[in-house]
Design an enzyme around this catalytic site. Structure first.
Site, PDB file in Angstrom:
ATOM      1  N   CYS A   2       0.559  -1.188  -0.118  1.00  0.00           N
ATOM      2  CA  CYS A   2      -0.062   0.295  -0.170  1.00  0.00           C
ATOM      3  C   CYS A   2       0.602   1.091  -0.271  1.00  0.00           C
ATOM      4  O   CYS A   2       2.437   1.122   0.401  1.00  0.00           O
ATOM      5  CB  CYS A   2      -0.926   0.528   1.248  1.00  0.00           C
ATOM      6  SG  CYS A   2      -2.256  -1.068   1.106  1.00  0.00           S
ATOM      7  N   ARG A  29       2.509   1.899  -5.850  1.00  0.00           N
ATOM      8  CA  ARG A  29       2.601   0.473  -4.569  1.00  0.00           C
ATOM      9  C   ARG A  29       1.442   0.365  -4.691  1.00  0.00           C
ATOM     10  O   ARG A  29       0.872  -1.386  -3.277  1.00  0.00           O
ATOM     11  CB  ARG A  29       2.653   1.508  -2.915  1.00  0.00           C
ATOM     12  CG  ARG A  29       4.137   2.768  -3.312  1.00  0.00           C
ATOM     13  CD  ARG A  29       4.307   3.472  -2.312  1.00  0.00           C
ATOM     14  NE  ARG A  29       3.950   2.337  -1.158  1.00  0.00           N
ATOM     15  CZ  ARG A  29       5.303   1.150  -0.496  1.00  0.00           C
ATOM     16  NH1 ARG A  29       6.382   2.056  -1.672  1.00  0.00           N
ATOM     17  NH2 ARG A  29       5.088   0.888   0.405  1.00  0.00           N
ATOM     18  N   TRP A  75      -3.133  -2.101  -1.956  1.00  0.00           N
ATOM     19  CA  TRP A  75      -3.307  -3.072  -2.377  1.00  0.00           C
ATOM     20  C   TRP A  75      -3.280  -4.344  -1.732  1.00  0.00           C
ATOM     21  O   TRP A  75      -2.412  -4.791  -0.519  1.00  0.00           O
ATOM     22  CB  TRP A  75      -1.426  -3.605  -3.193  1.00  0.00           C
ATOM     23  CG  TRP A  75      -1.554  -4.590  -3.904  1.00  0.00           C
ATOM     24  CD1 TRP A  75      -1.887  -4.708  -5.532  1.00  0.00           C
ATOM     25  CD2 TRP A  75      -0.353  -6.027  -3.296  1.00  0.00           C
ATOM     26  NE1 TRP A  75      -1.576  -5.794  -5.632  1.00  0.00           N
ATOM     27  CE2 TRP A  75      -0.317  -6.699  -4.745  1.00  0.00           C
ATOM     28  CE3 TRP A  75       0.351  -6.347  -2.644  1.00  0.00           C
ATOM     29  CZ2 TRP A  75       0.342  -7.854  -4.607  1.00  0.00           C
ATOM     30  CZ3 TRP A  75       0.872  -7.109  -2.204  1.00  0.00           C
ATOM     31  CH2 TRP A  75       1.427  -8.210  -3.593  1.00  0.00           C
ATOM     32  N   ASN A 101       0.349   0.771   5.922  1.00  0.00           N
ATOM     33  CA  ASN A 101       0.431   0.011   5.311  1.00  0.00           C
ATOM     34  C   ASN A 101       2.176  -0.681   5.856  1.00  0.00           C
ATOM     35  O   ASN A 101       2.809  -0.799   6.779  1.00  0.00           O
ATOM     36  CB  ASN A 101       2.670   0.822   4.474  1.00  0.00           C
ATOM     37  CG  ASN A 101       2.607   0.001   3.231  1.00  0.00           C
ATOM     38  OD1 ASN A 101       4.182   0.372   3.067  1.00  0.00           O
ATOM     39  ND2 ASN A 101       2.464  -1.183   2.784  1.00  0.00           N
ATOM     40  N   GLY A 102       1.655  -2.234   5.171  1.00  0.00           N
ATOM     41  CA  GLY A 102       2.656  -4.048   6.387  1.00  0.00           C
ATOM     42  C   GLY A 102       1.583  -4.614   6.592  1.00  0.00           C
ATOM     43  O   GLY A 102       0.258  -4.612   5.469  1.00  0.00           O
ATOM     44  N   GLU A 465      14.367 -13.365 -17.721  1.00  0.00           N
ATOM     45  CA  GLU A 465      13.912 -12.235 -17.485  1.00  0.00           C
ATOM     46  C   GLU A 465      13.152 -11.720 -18.558  1.00  0.00           C
ATOM     47  O   GLU A 465      12.131 -10.891 -18.450  1.00  0.00           O
ATOM     48  CB  GLU A 465      15.136 -11.116 -17.332  1.00  0.00           C
ATOM     49  CG  GLU A 465      14.522  -9.984 -17.529  1.00  0.00           C
ATOM     50  CD  GLU A 465      13.396  -9.106 -15.854  1.00  0.00           C
ATOM     51  OE1 GLU A 465      13.933 -10.026 -15.273  1.00  0.00           O
ATOM     52  OE2 GLU A 465      12.676  -7.846 -15.902  1.00  0.00           O
ATOM     53  N   LYS A 469       8.727 -10.472 -17.789  1.00  0.00           N
ATOM     54  CA  LYS A 469       8.929  -9.434 -18.163  1.00  0.00           C
ATOM     55  C   LYS A 469       6.589  -9.597 -18.724  1.00  0.00           C
ATOM     56  O   LYS A 469       6.704  -9.126 -19.103  1.00  0.00           O
ATOM     57  CB  LYS A 469       9.367  -8.546 -18.864  1.00  0.00           C
ATOM     58  CG  LYS A 469       9.100  -7.552 -19.175  1.00  0.00           C
ATOM     59  CD  LYS A 469      10.195  -6.741 -18.089  1.00  0.00           C
ATOM     60  CE  LYS A 469      10.120  -6.911 -16.281  1.00  0.00           C
ATOM     61  NZ  LYS A 469      10.668  -7.071 -15.701  1.00  0.00           N
ATOM     62  N   GLU A 472       4.643 -11.036 -16.622  1.00  0.00           N
ATOM     63  CA  GLU A 472       3.735 -10.412 -15.933  1.00  0.00           C
ATOM     64  C   GLU A 472       3.102  -9.448 -15.970  1.00  0.00           C
ATOM     65  O   GLU A 472       2.182  -8.990 -15.389  1.00  0.00           O
ATOM     66  CB  GLU A 472       4.588  -9.713 -14.858  1.00  0.00           C
ATOM     67  CG  GLU A 472       5.700  -9.241 -14.940  1.00  0.00           C
ATOM     68  CD  GLU A 472       6.720  -8.152 -14.142  1.00  0.00           C
ATOM     69  OE1 GLU A 472       6.434  -8.218 -12.965  1.00  0.00           O
ATOM     70  OE2 GLU A 472       7.724  -8.056 -14.696  1.00  0.00           O
ATOM     71  N   HIS A 488      15.190 -31.955 -21.856  1.00  0.00           N
ATOM     72  CA  HIS A 488      14.847 -32.788 -20.699  1.00  0.00           C
ATOM     73  C   HIS A 488      13.007 -32.142 -19.866  1.00  0.00           C
ATOM     74  O   HIS A 488      13.109 -32.320 -18.829  1.00  0.00           O
ATOM     75  CB  HIS A 488      16.159 -32.496 -19.366  1.00  0.00           C
ATOM     76  CG  HIS A 488      17.846 -32.030 -19.840  1.00  0.00           C
ATOM     77  ND1 HIS A 488      18.414 -33.547 -19.903  1.00  0.00           N
ATOM     78  CD2 HIS A 488      18.627 -31.089 -20.410  1.00  0.00           C
ATOM     79  CE1 HIS A 488      19.530 -34.644 -20.562  1.00  0.00           C
ATOM     80  NE2 HIS A 488      19.327 -32.427 -20.495  1.00  0.00           N
ATOM     81  N   LYS A 588       4.514  -2.430  -7.058  1.00  0.00           N
ATOM     82  CA  LYS A 588       5.650  -2.075  -7.191  1.00  0.00           C
ATOM     83  C   LYS A 588       7.231  -2.744  -5.847  1.00  0.00           C
ATOM     84  O   LYS A 588       8.509  -2.892  -6.221  1.00  0.00           O
ATOM     85  CB  LYS A 588       6.117  -0.858  -7.502  1.00  0.00           C
ATOM     86  CG  LYS A 588       7.951  -0.352  -7.944  1.00  0.00           C
ATOM     87  CD  LYS A 588       7.782  -0.208  -9.550  1.00  0.00           C
ATOM     88  CE  LYS A 588       9.130  -0.130  -9.750  1.00  0.00           C
ATOM     89  NZ  LYS A 588       9.831  -1.332 -10.331  1.00  0.00           N
TER      90      LYS A 588
HETATM   91  C1  F6R Z   1       9.604  -8.013 -11.422  1.00  0.00           C
HETATM   92  C2  F6R Z   1      10.033  -7.380 -10.674  1.00  0.00           C
HETATM   93  C3  F6R Z   1      10.229  -7.862  -9.590  1.00  0.00           C
HETATM   94  C4  F6R Z   1      10.883  -6.930  -8.865  1.00  0.00           C
HETATM   95  C5  F6R Z   1      10.544  -8.072  -7.501  1.00  0.00           C
HETATM   96  C6  F6R Z   1      12.298  -7.151  -6.343  1.00  0.00           C
HETATM   97  O1  F6R Z   1       9.136  -6.507 -12.933  1.00  0.00           O
HETATM   98  O2  F6R Z   1       9.964  -5.850 -10.530  1.00  0.00           O
HETATM   99  O3  F6R Z   1       9.828  -8.622  -9.638  1.00  0.00           O
HETATM  100  O4  F6R Z   1      12.063  -7.612  -9.266  1.00  0.00           O
HETATM  101  O5  F6R Z   1       9.382  -7.724  -6.711  1.00  0.00           O
HETATM  102  O6  F6R Z   1      12.126  -6.941  -5.910  1.00  0.00           O
HETATM  103  P1  F6R Z   1      13.485  -5.343  -5.395  1.00  0.00           P
HETATM  104  O7  F6R Z   1      15.071  -5.207  -6.793  1.00  0.00           O
HETATM  105  O8  F6R Z   1      12.670  -3.832  -5.316  1.00  0.00           O
HETATM  106  O9  F6R Z   1      13.845  -5.757  -4.410  1.00  0.00           O
END
Ligand code: F6R
Length: 592
Positions: A2, A29, A75, A101-102, A465, A469, A472, A488, A588
């Site tokens: 949040c 967030r 969130w 938040n938490g 990666e 991308k 998600e 495999h 995020k």
């Molecule tokens: C994917 C993404 C997440 C973050 C993960 C770690 O696009 O952004 O997988 O990489 O939540 O977040 P940080 O880097 O802030 O520890």
């Protein structure tokens, strides 16, 4: 996850538009519910489920009156997204309002106790126990500050909270444990918030309260008190981010803006070379390195392992932060544990960092200045990507990689590798110029239900990666595989309907990857290759090729070949009609 905000204006009675503006900046967030509370003779609350703009069009937050207020964007973690669960939460008598938040681990026990005392609850959140507890302690004669303090002593779990009371108008109390919080001020008033973008338009000097500190905001001042109520002198840090950097600036979405900013993120992060060299010298001898991270940062860590092991020969492990406890017992004083995190606030990484500090040297590579991990690790490197608002990491990832390449190159005293980095911004710009081509390609992929990404060696983390991308933000199931693993098991899933994205830069692994490409070609997969310009063999064997400057060989491919994959995910997502900045169920910063 949040976002929370609190603001008090010194003179003006119009705090609501400011709160709304600030909370909008924290939408990354969380975006399933929003709410504001202001004080104007009594506490007024407006809140609802839905994204910030939609709810505002319905209930018009900016019309709320008062010079003091709090705001929240949610969130959902405890309790589904609905009106009742949206913050702010109130006590039974509507005299205390709280945003949080938490995650509270003991809220069910606290709630049971409160219900036995006759309290009634409207939501199924953990947060709602907080205003009830504060009210009880104020009824016992404590002021708001001490009531919040006593309430926190009962809470287990993580929290950043801002509380207001109708009995102490125009005052806000904020505090935190394991969740982020910053404060800022300007000539008009005082601010508290979960993160920097909320306040960038008002001030670029921020302070991050430490755990156990309390923020006391009134119309006259903002003070930090320690656990004993003693006033302390906060050391503000200057944030080198302009407000413009946290705006879309003409782009449709933050994600595409941030993809375009990657060459600059690399250039700016390369300026950290001297700092990184100093850190390497201070760290001294190490026998082992252990990378700890989550998600995209975990993929950057795999590149780090391949680089350091191949260039310097120091054994490296890469641990998913939430799984750290199985490895932690092997960390000792000769181990350097490197934490990679764009936010510097990720809960799992922070818990691992706490553990690592007991035995080992610790280094955090983070993007957000002053974030928790910069304070908790022994050493830190700050990547220079600027604020990243899109939920999917793009420019912070490329900046993390840049810092890791500098670290590995300096550690191994490999000047040639460091020299190569200087051309990376140029290579990235060349790819961004192919944006239209990738947009066209994306139209052929919007039908897919599954996709595979294959790469060997340095291209393996690129495949991981690329797949993350895509899945998600576009919700297409995608898997990244070490190309040699295909036979495999996963080869069984390949047929003429499955897109396979092959990452095949020039270098030592080229021939072997080409064999894997032939394996999927034989199963009639739709092959999209990312390879060197002028590679005729690749053209002959692929349905589509995205061409990269042939100077980019395997060792620096992660910094460059990732970019077309980000663009592909972005355009597939936009083509499907989804918002790439706000993927469902994701936020995020993961502080729970
Ligand atoms: C994917 C993404 C997440 C973050 C993960 C770690 O696009 O952004 O997988 O990489 O939540 O977040 P940080 O880097 O802030 O520890």
């Amino acid at each position: 996850m949040c976002g929370i905000v609190g603001c008090i204006l010194k003179e003006n009675n119009d705090v609501a538009p400011i709160l709304f503006y600030c909370i909008l900046k924290l939408e990354y967030r969380g975006y399933d519910s929003i709410g504001l509370a202001t004080y104007d003779n009594k506490i007024h609350v407006k809140k609802d489920q839905g994204n910030i703009e939609t709810v505002n069009n319905r209930i018009h937050f900016k019309e709320m009156k008062g010079s003091c207020g709090i705001a929240h964007t949610r969130w959902a973690s405890t309790g589904i997204p609905n009106y009742e669960n949206a913050h702010p939460h109130l006590d039974d008598t509507n005299s205390i309002a709280v945003v949080h938040n938490g995650t509270l681990e003991n809220y069910l026990d606290l709630k049971d106790e409160l219900i036995k005392l006759g309290h009634t609850f409207k939501s199924t959140t953990d947060t709602e126990v907080i205003p009830h507890l504060i009210k009880i302690f104020m009824n016992e004669g404590l002021d708001l500050e001490n009531a919040v303090k006593k309430c926190c002593q009962k809470l287990k779990g993580s929290y950043a909270i801002v509380a207001m009371s109708k009995d102490e108008p125009d005052k806000l109390i904020a505090t935190r444990k394991d969740s982020p919080l910053i404060i800022a001020q300007n000539k008009d008033g005082y601010f508290v918030s979960s993160d920097i973008p909320a306040v960038l338009d008002y001030s670029r000097d921020i302070y991050r309260p430490k755990e156990g500190e309390f923020v006391i905001m009134t119309k006259e001042s903002i003070e930090i008190h320690d656990e004993n109520g003693e006033k302390i002198d906060p050391e503000y840090i200057y944030i080198d981010w302009s407000p413009k950097m946290a705006k879309k600036d003409g782009y449709d979405y933050f994600m595409i803006k941030e993809i375009h900013e990657q060459s600059l993120a690399v250039k700016n992060t390369l300026t950290q070379k001297t700092n990184i060299k100093k850190i390497i010298d201070e760290i001294g001898d190490i026998k082992r390195i252990c990378f700890v991270a989550c998600g995209t940062s975990y993929h950057a860590s795999i590149t780090g392992k391949y680089l350091i092991e191949s260039q310097k020969g120091i054994p490296c492990d890469v641990i998913i932060a939430s799984e750290y406890k199985y490895t932690a017992k092997t960390w000792d004083e000769d181990t350097l544990v490197i934490f990679i995190s764009q936010s510097g606030e990720t809960y799992d990484s922070r818990m691992a960092l706490k553990e690592a500090r007991k035995t080992s040297k610790t280094l955090a590579i983070v993007n957000v200045a002053g974030s928790a991990m910069t304070q908790e690790a022994e050493y830190f490197i700050q990547t220079q990507a600027g604020p990243e608002i899109g939920v999917a990491a793009t420019k912070t990832y490329i900046a993390q990689l840049t810092a890791i390449y500098l670290f590995a190159g300096l550690l191994a005293e490999n000047d040639e590798l460091i020299e190569k980095l200087n051309k990376v911004p140029e290579y990235i710009e060349e790819i961004v110029k192919q944006e239209k081509l990738i947009e066209d390609i994306s139209k052929r992929y919007d039908f897919a239900d599954n996709a595979f990404y294959l790469g060997r060696g340095f291209s393996y983390p690129i495949a991981l990666e690329g797949a993350l991308k895509l899945k998600e933000i576009s919700y297409i199931h995608a898997e990244g595989y070490a190309a040699g693993e295909l036979k495999h098991g996963p080869l069984a899933l390949i047929n003429e309907k499955v897109p396979v994205i092959v990452i095949i830069p020039p270098g030592d692994d080229y021939d072997k990857t080409m064999v894997n490409l032939q394996e999927v070609k034989a199963r009639e997969a739709i092959i999209l290759s990312i390879g060197a310009k002028g590679d005729e063999k690749l053209r002959e064997n692929s349905r589509i090729v995205v061409e990269i400057n042939p100077e980019v060989t395997d060792i620096i491919a992660p910094l460059v070949y990732t970019v077309p994959l980000q663009l592909l995910s972005y355009y597939v997502t936009v083509e499907k009609g989804y918002n790439p900045d706000q993927p469902r169920n994701l936020a995020k910063v993961i502080t729970v």
